[in-house]
Scaffold this active site. Structure first.
Site: not given
Length: 362
Positions: A96, A126, A208
């Site tokens: 993402h 992901d 992230s």
């Protein structure tokens, strides 16, 4: 003179003579003083559980990921170099973080900037893999094992919360939970259940794709998401490194991840409005499961005899609470496997073997 007066004069005389004597002694007799010196040893204070050596081991392998679209920065995240050869350095980050980007730049710990190549990515896990010129690699991360980690172990992250001005931020916590499952929304509007590690180390937007490390600086997970609600604090999540590495080789080569399919369209038991639209009525005793609303031709489900209105309750003994959870269970298997599916039809619970002969390329 009375006896009492004599005694009083004697006391006063004695007191007077005592004072005079004391003054003469102080004035004429020197008083010796002795200096007592006591050496004080130097004390060093150390922290037994310091993570400095672990941080040094991973720090220069961590990079900032900047995603651009139409020439504008659309977002940033974190990544880390996990491999290097003569020509390239290879970086793991979250899917993402780079999804939708027209190009990506990488900033290393020396603030050197280089454009990266997106080799491959997978939305469900992901995970994405990038490559940069080998000359831009300052260090390579060491992979560890999440399976060997225990609840309460010290963990830390290195990342870029908020923006690049905070690159290299280190946060520390513990392993709060293993084998957790969380449901995440996908870009296509569906949902998917991820198996994750839970930590109370601060993980903020921008972290992230960064590494979750044990105290030795070995990567045991890839930070992926955080629950952010008013009533929830200190719950960060990371994808176990073992799950990540099973897909890396394919993603490096630009190959998609192949997953099995049942060949059905489905909705959750709890979605009463969608059930009404498809003219499906459920018995009151059905509280969870996945309702089949269409079976595709030439699919494993069709071959196994599953039809519209069947409610899938379990796969290989694992309850299917909703569609996202069904995918989570199904994707543990590969094309060619056979699985037992328990389902509800016309008031009866039945079981059938489904041969996973079809695949989905995500």
């Amino acid at each position: 003179m009375s006896q009492k007066i004599k005694e009083l004069l004697l006391v006063i005389s004695s007191l007077f003579l005592g004072i005079i004597g004391t003054l003469l002694v102080v004035h004429y007799v020197p008083v010796k003083t002795e200096m007592i010196e006591k050496p004080v040893a130097e004390v060093n204070i150390t922290e037994s559980d310091t993570i400095q050596s672990g941080v040094k081991k991973i720090y220069n392998a961590v990079v900032v990921i900047e995603s651009y679209k139409s020439g504008k920065l659309m977002g940033s995240g974190t990544g880390f170099v996990y491999k290097k050869d003569d020509n390239k350095g290879y970086i793991i980050t979250n899917y993402h973080v780079i999804s939708g980007a027209s190009y990506v730049k990488v900033v290393n710990a020396n603030n050197d900037v280089v454009e990266a190549q997106i080799l491959g990515g997978d939305e469900y896990e992901d995970i994405a893999v990038l490559s940069i010129d080998a000359s831009m690699v300052l260090d390579v991360a060491t992979m560890g094992s999440s399976e060997e980690a225990d609840i309460g172990d010290t963990l830390f992250t290195v990342g870029t919360p908020v923006g690049s001005e905070y690159m290299g931020t280190v946060t520390k916590g513990i392993l709060s939970g293993k084998d957790r499952t969380v449901t995440v929304d996908l870009d296509n509007g569906g949902g998917y259940v991820m198996q994750v590690l839970q930590t109370d180390a601060a993980i903020n937007p921008g972290n992230s794709g960064g590494p979750l490390c044990n105290i030795n600086g070995e990567v045991i997970g890839v930070n992926s998401l955080k629950l952010v609600e008013d009533t929830i604090e200190g719950m960060g999540f990371a994808i176990p490194i073992e799950l990540v590495m099973t897909s890396i080789e394919r993603l490096e080569k630009g190959k998609p991840i192949v997953r099995p399919v049942l060949g059905i369209e489905s909705i959750d038991v709890s979605n009463t409005y969608a059930l009404y639209r498809h003219n499906i009525l459920l018995d009151d005793e059905i509280e969870s499961g996945v309702v089949i609303i269409n079976v595709l031709d030439n699919s494993p489900a069709k071959s196994a005899g599953l039809v519209k209105g069947d409610i899938i309750l379990e796969i290989e003994g694992n309850k299917t609470t909703d569609s996202a959870h069904l995918k989570y269970i199904l994707y543990k298997y590969t094309v060619g496997d056979s699985i037992k599916v328990k389902y509800y039809r016309d008031g009866n619970i039945k079981e059938v073997t489904v041969n996973l002969t079809k695949s989905a390329v995500e």
